[in-house]
Design a protein around this motif. Structure first.
Motif, PDB file in Angstrom:
ATOM      1  N   MET A 180      -8.341  28.287  -5.998  1.00  0.00           N
ATOM      2  CA  MET A 180      -7.626  28.978  -7.285  1.00  0.00           C
ATOM      3  C   MET A 180      -7.540  27.696  -8.282  1.00  0.00           C
ATOM      4  SD  MET A 180      -4.109  31.159  -6.972  1.00  0.00           S
ATOM      5  CE  MET A 180      -4.645  32.915  -7.610  1.00  0.00           C
ATOM      6  N   LEU A 181      -7.372  28.073  -9.521  1.00  0.00           N
ATOM      7  CA  LEU A 181      -7.396  26.828 -10.740  1.00  0.00           C
ATOM      8  C   LEU A 181      -5.862  26.634 -10.574  1.00  0.00           C
ATOM      9  CD1 LEU A 181      -9.387  28.184 -13.332  1.00  0.00           C
ATOM     10  CD2 LEU A 181      -9.956  26.442 -11.709  1.00  0.00           C
ATOM     11  N   LEU A 182      -5.558  25.508 -11.167  1.00  0.00           N
ATOM     12  CA  LEU A 182      -4.077  24.978 -11.386  1.00  0.00           C
ATOM     13  C   LEU A 182      -3.394  26.065 -12.278  1.00  0.00           C
ATOM     14  CD1 LEU A 182      -4.522  21.163 -11.924  1.00  0.00           C
ATOM     15  CD2 LEU A 182      -3.828  22.354  -9.865  1.00  0.00           C
ATOM     16  N   LYS A 183      -2.102  26.150 -12.341  1.00  0.00           N
ATOM     17  CA  LYS A 183      -1.279  27.061 -13.063  1.00  0.00           C
ATOM     18  C   LYS A 183      -1.575  26.993 -14.475  1.00  0.00           C
ATOM     19  CE  LYS A 183       3.132  29.278 -13.383  1.00  0.00           C
ATOM     20  NZ  LYS A 183       3.198  29.520 -14.792  1.00  0.00           N
ATOM     21  N   ASP A 184      -1.635  25.687 -14.759  1.00  0.00           N
ATOM     22  CA  ASP A 184      -1.713  25.539 -16.191  1.00  0.00           C
ATOM     23  C   ASP A 184      -3.049  25.962 -17.062  1.00  0.00           C
ATOM     24  OD1 ASP A 184       0.506  22.582 -16.099  1.00  0.00           O
ATOM     25  OD2 ASP A 184       0.897  24.792 -16.309  1.00  0.00           O
ATOM     26  N   TYR A 185      -3.920  25.808 -16.131  1.00  0.00           N
ATOM     27  CA  TYR A 185      -5.415  26.230 -16.422  1.00  0.00           C
ATOM     28  C   TYR A 185      -5.857  27.774 -16.136  1.00  0.00           C
ATOM     29  CZ  TYR A 185      -5.775  21.290 -17.062  1.00  0.00           C
ATOM     30  OH  TYR A 185      -5.389  19.789 -17.457  1.00  0.00           O
ATOM     31  N   GLN A 186      -4.872  28.468 -15.737  1.00  0.00           N
ATOM     32  CA  GLN A 186      -5.537  29.723 -15.318  1.00  0.00           C
ATOM     33  C   GLN A 186      -5.824  30.644 -16.456  1.00  0.00           C
ATOM     34  OE1 GLN A 186      -2.950  31.404 -12.486  1.00  0.00           O
ATOM     35  NE2 GLN A 186      -3.617  30.175 -10.976  1.00  0.00           N
ATOM     36  N   ASP A 187      -4.987  30.585 -17.715  1.00  0.00           N
ATOM     37  CA  ASP A 187      -4.988  31.571 -18.515  1.00  0.00           C
ATOM     38  C   ASP A 187      -5.777  31.065 -19.759  1.00  0.00           C
ATOM     39  OD1 ASP A 187      -1.548  32.258 -18.035  1.00  0.00           O
ATOM     40  OD2 ASP A 187      -3.316  33.237 -17.493  1.00  0.00           O
ATOM     41  N   ILE A 188      -6.474  30.018 -19.785  1.00  0.00           N
ATOM     42  CA  ILE A 188      -7.203  29.539 -21.087  1.00  0.00           C
ATOM     43  C   ILE A 188      -8.438  30.225 -21.208  1.00  0.00           C
ATOM     44  CG2 ILE A 188      -8.728  27.521 -21.759  1.00  0.00           C
ATOM     45  CD1 ILE A 188      -6.594  25.606 -20.200  1.00  0.00           C
ATOM     46  N   PRO A 189      -8.766  30.814 -22.143  1.00  0.00           N
ATOM     47  CA  PRO A 189      -9.855  31.798 -22.422  1.00  0.00           C
ATOM     48  C   PRO A 189     -11.277  30.880 -22.203  1.00  0.00           C
ATOM     49  CG  PRO A 189      -8.711  31.400 -24.580  1.00  0.00           C
ATOM     50  CD  PRO A 189      -7.903  30.800 -23.513  1.00  0.00           C
ATOM     51  N   GLY A 190     -12.061  31.661 -21.362  1.00  0.00           N
ATOM     52  CA  GLY A 190     -13.379  30.880 -21.176  1.00  0.00           C
ATOM     53  C   GLY A 190     -13.431  29.809 -20.057  1.00  0.00           C
ATOM     54  N   ILE A 191     -12.278  29.769 -19.425  1.00  0.00           N
ATOM     55  CA  ILE A 191     -12.375  28.627 -18.247  1.00  0.00           C
ATOM     56  C   ILE A 191     -13.187  29.361 -17.198  1.00  0.00           C
ATOM     57  CG2 ILE A 191     -10.037  29.815 -16.942  1.00  0.00           C
ATOM     58  CD1 ILE A 191     -10.586  26.309 -17.698  1.00  0.00           C
ATOM     59  N   GLU A 192     -13.493  30.469 -17.041  1.00  0.00           N
ATOM     60  CA  GLU A 192     -14.368  30.992 -16.125  1.00  0.00           C
ATOM     61  C   GLU A 192     -15.751  30.335 -16.202  1.00  0.00           C
ATOM     62  OE1 GLU A 192     -11.489  32.034 -14.007  1.00  0.00           O
ATOM     63  OE2 GLU A 192     -13.672  32.248 -13.193  1.00  0.00           O
ATOM     64  N   LYS A 193     -16.150  29.911 -17.397  1.00  0.00           N
ATOM     65  CA  LYS A 193     -17.554  29.700 -17.685  1.00  0.00           C
ATOM     66  C   LYS A 193     -17.839  28.229 -17.611  1.00  0.00           C
ATOM     67  CE  LYS A 193     -17.932  33.336 -21.323  1.00  0.00           C
ATOM     68  NZ  LYS A 193     -17.211  33.286 -22.374  1.00  0.00           N
ATOM     69  N   VAL A 194     -16.766  27.301 -17.475  1.00  0.00           N
ATOM     70  CA  VAL A 194     -17.145  25.726 -17.225  1.00  0.00           C
ATOM     71  C   VAL A 194     -17.691  25.498 -15.919  1.00  0.00           C
ATOM     72  CG1 VAL A 194     -14.907  25.478 -18.632  1.00  0.00           C
ATOM     73  CG2 VAL A 194     -14.815  25.343 -16.057  1.00  0.00           C
ATOM     74  N   ASP A 195     -18.198  24.206 -15.926  1.00  0.00           N
ATOM     75  CA  ASP A 195     -19.039  23.893 -14.794  1.00  0.00           C
ATOM     76  C   ASP A 195     -18.231  24.018 -13.582  1.00  0.00           C
ATOM     77  OD1 ASP A 195     -20.791  20.474 -14.495  1.00  0.00           O
ATOM     78  OD2 ASP A 195     -21.168  22.723 -13.932  1.00  0.00           O
ATOM     79  N   ASP A 196     -18.976  23.840 -12.510  1.00  0.00           N
ATOM     80  CA  ASP A 196     -18.397  24.119 -11.160  1.00  0.00           C
ATOM     81  C   ASP A 196     -17.737  22.722 -10.931  1.00  0.00           C
ATOM     82  OD1 ASP A 196     -20.947  26.198  -9.493  1.00  0.00           O
ATOM     83  OD2 ASP A 196     -19.090  26.770 -10.355  1.00  0.00           O
ATOM     84  N   VAL A 197     -18.411  21.678 -11.105  1.00  0.00           N
ATOM     85  CA  VAL A 197     -17.687  20.370 -10.957  1.00  0.00           C
ATOM     86  C   VAL A 197     -16.121  20.378 -11.409  1.00  0.00           C
ATOM     87  CG1 VAL A 197     -17.641  17.955 -11.047  1.00  0.00           C
ATOM     88  CG2 VAL A 197     -19.654  19.309 -10.665  1.00  0.00           C
ATOM     89  N   VAL A 198     -16.070  20.923 -12.736  1.00  0.00           N
ATOM     90  CA  VAL A 198     -14.915  21.161 -13.526  1.00  0.00           C
ATOM     91  C   VAL A 198     -14.001  21.902 -12.961  1.00  0.00           C
ATOM     92  CG1 VAL A 198     -14.039  21.440 -15.694  1.00  0.00           C
ATOM     93  CG2 VAL A 198     -16.003  20.292 -15.825  1.00  0.00           C
ATOM     94  N   LYS A 199     -14.343  22.779 -12.285  1.00  0.00           N
ATOM     95  CA  LYS A 199     -13.596  23.837 -11.922  1.00  0.00           C
ATOM     96  C   LYS A 199     -12.709  23.306 -10.494  1.00  0.00           C
ATOM     97  CE  LYS A 199     -15.493  28.385 -12.895  1.00  0.00           C
ATOM     98  NZ  LYS A 199     -16.355  29.475 -12.289  1.00  0.00           N
ATOM     99  N   LYS A 200     -13.987  22.541  -9.833  1.00  0.00           N
ATOM    100  CA  LYS A 200     -13.178  22.052  -8.603  1.00  0.00           C
ATOM    101  C   LYS A 200     -12.490  21.023  -8.752  1.00  0.00           C
ATOM    102  CE  LYS A 200     -14.897  20.831  -3.829  1.00  0.00           C
ATOM    103  NZ  LYS A 200     -16.059  20.217  -3.260  1.00  0.00           N
ATOM    104  N   ILE A 201     -12.479  20.189  -9.831  1.00  0.00           N
ATOM    105  CA  ILE A 201     -11.353  19.403 -10.370  1.00  0.00           C
ATOM    106  C   ILE A 201      -9.924  19.875 -10.709  1.00  0.00           C
ATOM    107  CG2 ILE A 201     -10.759  17.302 -11.888  1.00  0.00           C
ATOM    108  CD1 ILE A 201     -13.750  16.829 -12.138  1.00  0.00           C
TER     109      ILE A 201
END
Lengths: 331, 472
Positions: free
Chosen positions: B73-94
C-alpha cells in the motif's frame, strides 16, 4: 338500478363533516336547491332537473371573537308551513336566512357559558317541526325557535335538556293525526336518541340509549327512526316505544348521512352509498328491510347524501375534497 | 495494541476538535466534545509519573499487527494523487509502506480505524446523528411542548409553515427555499394520507404514537432526549387518552379541514399506488375493518319482544375482514396500525410534483386573505411557540450541512422559480423576540471556544509522551 348523471360543479370542495348536503326540492318551479359546507363558507346553488347549474351563492360564517374565521358545521333548509328558511350553524352561532340566502333574518350568538377551555363550542343539528326550528348545541341542549309566518321576529321559545354530549343531528316529521305522537328525534355523540313530541312545550317521550358509538345521522318517517352510527351500523327503531326493529351491518366505516323518503339511503366514509327498501310486514307488524342498490364512489370519503325527489328515484352525493355534487338517478 | 488504539482515538479527537470552527458546530456540539476531553489529566508531570508507574508494574503491551495495512500500500500522502497508479513499479515500491517507517504504517492504520468508527451506525458523533439529535431535542423541548398542549384553535397554513421552518433549522442543517417547500409539502401530504386513511377517529392517536416510536428509534443512545419523548407520550395519553369517539371524530374532521384541497403528488405514494395521478388518495374497499366495526352484510330483524326473527344477508360491494386486535395505547405495545410508521424504512426517492396541484384556486386564495384584525393574536401565539424552541444558530460563517431535496443544485433553483403562486408559503419572520436570544447564544458560543484550546494542547502532550514511551 341507478346510473350516474351529470355532476354539478362546486366553487369549493365539501368539508369532511356529517350530513353535508341539504336539498330543497321545488317541483313547482322545476328547480332543486343544493347546500354544501366548504369550511368557513357554505355554497348554495340551484339547478334545473338535468343538473344544469343556474345560480349560486356563497355564505360566510358570521365573525365573532377569535383568531381564525369560524367554521360552519351544517347548512339546512327548513320547510315551515308558510315559509322556507335556510339555517347555518357554526362555531360562533346560528344564522337564519331567507330560502335563497339573500337576506339574513336572524342571528343567535352562542354563549360559551361554562364550557371548559378544552371543549369546542358549536351548534350542529337543524330541523323544522311545525312552526318551530330546532337547533342542537355542543352542550347537548336543543334550542327551539318559534318562527313567525313572515318577518324577522324570531323568538327562542325553549331550551331542551335531554343530552349530555354534543348534538349531532335532529330529525322531524309532520305530526300525524290528532294523537300526540312522536315527531322529533335528536341524536348525540354518545349515540343516545331522544324522542320528543313538539308543541308550545316540547315533551320528552322516550330515550334510546347509545352503546358508546356516536350517532352522526338520524331520520324519522312514519313512526320509524333510522339511526346511523360511527361503527357503520344502521338501526331502525319504533319511535313511540323505542324498540329496536332492525340492525344492519351496513358499512365499513362511520356513517355520515341518511335520508328516508320512502326508501332509506345510507352513506358512509367507506365510499359506499346504499339504498334499502322498508316495508311493514303484514303479520307481526315489524319492519322488513331489503337491500336495493349499492353504489361505490371511488376514492371518495362521502360526507353527504340526499334524495332529490319525493319518490326516491334520484339522489345526490358529496364527498370530502370533492368540488362537485354527484348525481344518480334510477333507470 | 491498547497504546496504538489510544493514539488512534486521541488523534481522532484532535482532528474533530480542529474541525469544529470550520463546520460551525453549534454550542451544544462543542459542549459534548468538552466532556470527552475532560478525561485527560491536565498536569503533564502527573501523566509521566502515572505512565511510568504503569510500565513498571505491568507487562509491556505489544502493539498488535493483525489489522496492519499491506506492505504494497502506498504512503498516505501519495494515495490520492491522480495518476499515481500509472507510475513505474520501482517508484511505487519506493513510495510504499515496505520502504517506510512505523510512523507511516500507523498513519494509515489510524485512518482506517477512524473510518470504521464513523461508519458505525451506533456512532453518535456523526453529523447526521447529531442533526437528528438537535432537531428531536428541540421538538420535544419542555417549553415548546407546553405551548403545543395548550388548548388552541387550528393553526393557519402560514403559521404552521413558520413553526416548521424554525424546527428544520434547529440544527446545523440548512435548506434553501425550494428544498424547504418540498420538504413541507411532503410532510403535509404524508400526514394527510395518515389522517384520511385512519379506520376510526381514535386511530389518529395511534398514528401519533407510531410517530413517537419511530423517533425513539433515532435517539436510542441519548437518554435525556428519550426521557423528553417519553414525557410527551405521557402528556398525550393524559390529554387524549380519555376522549370519546365523538370528540376524536371532531378532531379528525378539523384536521381534514387543514388538508382540504391539497393534492400534491408524491412520487413514493404514486409508486406504491396509494395516490393516483390526480393527486387523490386511494381509499381501498378491502382490508381490515376499524376496531369495533363488524363485517358489513348482515340484516337482523327483531320483534317487539326483542327476539331475533330473521337474519338476511346482502352484498355490500367491498371485501373486508375483521380487525385482528385493537392497537395498544400503552408506552410500549403493538400499535397494529401501520399508518405513521417510517415510510422510508426502505430506501426511497423523495419527490413531489407541483403541476396539477392548482385546483380550486378560489378556495386557496380565501385562506391567504390576510387583513384579519386578529392576525396579531395569531402572531403572538406563534411567537410564544417559537420562543419556547431552543434554536441553535451556526456560529461560523458557513452553514454546516446543506440538505438539497432535488437531484442537482440547478434543479433546486429551477424549482424555486417555477413554483406555482398559490402554493408559495409566506413564512412569518418573528425577529423581535429572537434577536436578544441570538446575541446571548452567540456570546455563549464564543465563550466556549476559548476553553477549546486547552484540551488540544494536552492531547498533543499526551501524544508526545506516548511517543517517548514507545522509545523506552
Amino acid at each position: 338500478m341507478f346510473r350516474r348523471e351529470r355532476s354539478i360543479p362546486l366553487r369549493g370542495s365539501a368539508a369532511a363533516l356529517c350530513n353535508n348536503l341539504s336539498v330543497l326540492q321545488l317541483p313547482v318551479r322545476n328547480l332543486t336547491h343544493f347546500g354544501v359546507v366548504h369550511g368557513p363558507s357554505a355554497q348554495l346553488l340551484s339547478a334545473a332537473p338535468e343538473g344544469v347549474p343556474l345560480a349560486q351563492r356563497q355564505l360566510q360564517a358570521k365573525e365573532g371573537a377569535g383568531v381564525s374565521p369560524p367554521l360552519i358545521t351544517q347548512v339546512h333548509w327548513c320547510v315551515l308551513p308558510f315559509r322556507v328558511l335556510l339555517v347555518l350553524t357554526s362555531h360562533r352561532g346560528i344564522q337564519m336566512y331567507e330560502s335563497d340566502g339573500s337576506v339574513m333574518v336572524y342571528w343567535h350568538a352562542l354563549d360559551a357559558g361554562d364550557a371548559s377551555l378544552v371543549q369546542a363550542v358549536f351548534a350542529r343539528g337543524i330541523a323544522a317541526s311545525g312552526h318551530f326550528i330546532c337547533v342542537g348545541m355542543w352542550s347537548g341542549r336543543v334550542l327551539v325557535f318559534d318562527i313567525p309566518a313572515k318577518g324577522p321576529n324570531i323568538v327562542l321559545s325553549e331550551e331542551l335538556a335531554g343530552h349530555q354530549t354534543p348534538v349531532t343531528d335532529i330529525a322531524t316529521e309532520p305530526a300525524q293525526g290528532q294523537d300526540c305522537v312522536a315527531d322529533v328525534v335528536t341524536a348525540d355523540d354518545s349515540g343516545l336518541l331522544c324522542v320528543w313530541r313538539s308543541g308550545p312545550k316540547f315533551k320528552l317521550l322516550t330515550r334510546i340509549p347509545g352503546f358508546g358509538v356516536p350517532c352522526p345521522s338520524v331520520q324519522l318517517w312514519q313512526g320509524t327512526i333510522a339511526a346511523g352510527y360511527g361503527n357503520g351500523q344502521v338501526r331502525l327503531y319504533e319511535a313511540s316505544t323505542g324498540t329496536l326493529h332492525v340492525q344492519i351491518d351496513a358499512h365499513a366505516r362511520a356513517i355520515c348521512a341518511l335520508d328516508l323518503a320512502p326508501e332509506l339511503l345510507s352513506a358512509a366514509e367507506d365510499t359506499f352509498v346504499h339504498i334499502w327498501k322498508l316495508s311493514r310486514s303484514p303479520e307481526g307488524g315489524y319492519i322488513e328491510v331489503e337491500h336495493c342498490h349499492g353504489e361505490c364512489v371511488p376514492d371518495t370519503q362521502v360526507c353527504g347524501a340526499r334524495f332529490c325527489d319525493p319518490s326516491g328515484s334520484s339522489f345526490a352525493v358529496t364527498g370530502y375534497d370533492l368540488a362537485e355534487i354527484l348525481r344518480f338517478s334510477s333507470m | 495494541m491498547l497504546r496504538a488504539a489510544w493514539r488512534a482515538l486521541s488523534s481522532i479527537r484532535t482532528q474533530a476538535v480542529t474541525q469544529a470552527p470550520v463546520l460551525g458546530l453549534p454550542g451544544g456540539g462543542c459542549a459534548k466534545l468538552l466532556s470527552v476531553q475532560r478525561d485527560l489529566p491536565s498536569r503533564p508531570g502527573g501523566l509521566i509519573l502515572r505512565a511510568a508507574r504503569g510500565y513498571a508494574t505491568q507487562k509491556p503491551v505489544q502493539p498488535s499487527h493483525e489489522d496492519d495495512p499491506l506492505p504494497s500500500m502506498l504512503l498516505k500522502d501519495y494515495q490520492d494523487i491522480p495518476g499515481i497508479e500509472k507510475v513505474d513499479d520501482v517508484v511505487k515500491k519506493i513510495l510504499s509502506l515496505e520502504m517506510a517507517n512505523q510512523k507511516e504504517k500507523l498513519k494509515i492504520k489510524k485512518e482506517q480505524l477512524m473510518k470504521k468508527v464513523v461508519e458505525n451506525p451506533k456512532d453518535t458523533g456523526s453529523l447526521e446523528a447529531r442533526i437528528l439529535n438537535d432537531i428531536i431535542s428541540t421538538m420535544f423541548n419542555r417549553k415548546f411542548m407546553e405551548e403545543l398542549f395548550k388548548p388552541q384553535e387550528l393553526y393557519s397554513k402560514k403559521a404552521l409553515r413558520t413553526v416548521y421552518d424554525r424546527l428544520a433549522h434547529a440544527s446545523i442543517m440548512r435548506l434553501n427555499q425550494a428544498s424547504m417547500d418540498k420538504l413541507y409539502d411532503l410532510m403535509t401530504m404524508a400526514f394527510k394520507y395518515q389522517v384520511l386513511l385512519c379506520p376510526r377517529p381514535k386511530d389518529v392517536l395511534l398514528v401519533t404514537f407510531n410517530h413517537l416510536d419511530a423517533i425513539k428509534g433515532f435517539i436510542q443512545d441519548s437518554p435525556t432526549i428519550l426521557h423528553q419523548v417519553d414525557e410527551t407520550f405521557q402528556q398525550l395519553t393524559e390529554t387524549y387518552g380519555g376522549l370519546s369517539a365523538g370528540e376524536f371524530q371532531l378532531i379528525r374532521q378539523t384536521l381534514l379541514i387543514f388538508f382540504q384541497d391539497l393534492h400534491i403528488r408524491v412520487s413514493i405514494f404514486l409508486k406504491d399506488k396509494v395516490q393516483n395521478s390526480s393527486g387523490r388518495f386511494v381509499l381501498p374497499v378491502s382490508g381490515p375493518l376499524p376496531w369495533g366495526t363488524k363485517v358489513p352484510g348482515l340484516i337482523r330483524t327483531f320483534n317487539h319482544k326483542g327476539e331475533e326473527v330473521r337474519k338476511a344477508e346482502f352484498k355490500h360491494g367491498g371485501s373486508y375482514v375483521a380487525a385482528p386486535k385493537e392497537g395498544s395505547f400503552e408506552l410500549y405495545g403493538d400499535r397494529v396500525l401501520k399508518l405513521g410508521t417510517n415510510m422510508y424504512s426502505v430506501n426511497r426517492p423523495v419527490e413531489t410534483h407541483m403541476s396539477g396541484a392548482s385546483e380550486n384556486l378560489a378556495a386557496q386564495t380565501q385562506e391567504s386573505i390576510a387583513p384579519n384584525p386578529l392576525a396579531k393574536e395569531e402572531l403572538n401565539l406563534l411567537a410564544r411557540l417559537i420562543g419556547g424552541m431552543e434554536i441553535k444558530k451556526p456560529s461560523g460563517p458557513e452553514p454546516g450541512f446543506r440538505l438539497n431535496l432535488f437531484t442537482t443544485d440547478e434543479e433546486e433553483e429551477q424549482a424555486a422559480l417555477t413554483r406555482p403562486e398559490e402554493l408559495s408559503y409566506e413564512v412569518i419572520n418573528i425577529q423581535a423576540t429572537q434577536d436578544q436570544q441570538t446575541n446571548e447564544e452567540l456570546a455563549r458560543i464564543m465563550g466556549e471556544f476559548e476553553i477549546l484550546d486547552q484540551p488540544r494542547r494536552s492531547a498533543s502532550k499526551g501524544d508526545d509522551l506516548l511517543a517517548m514511551m514507545d522509545e523506552l
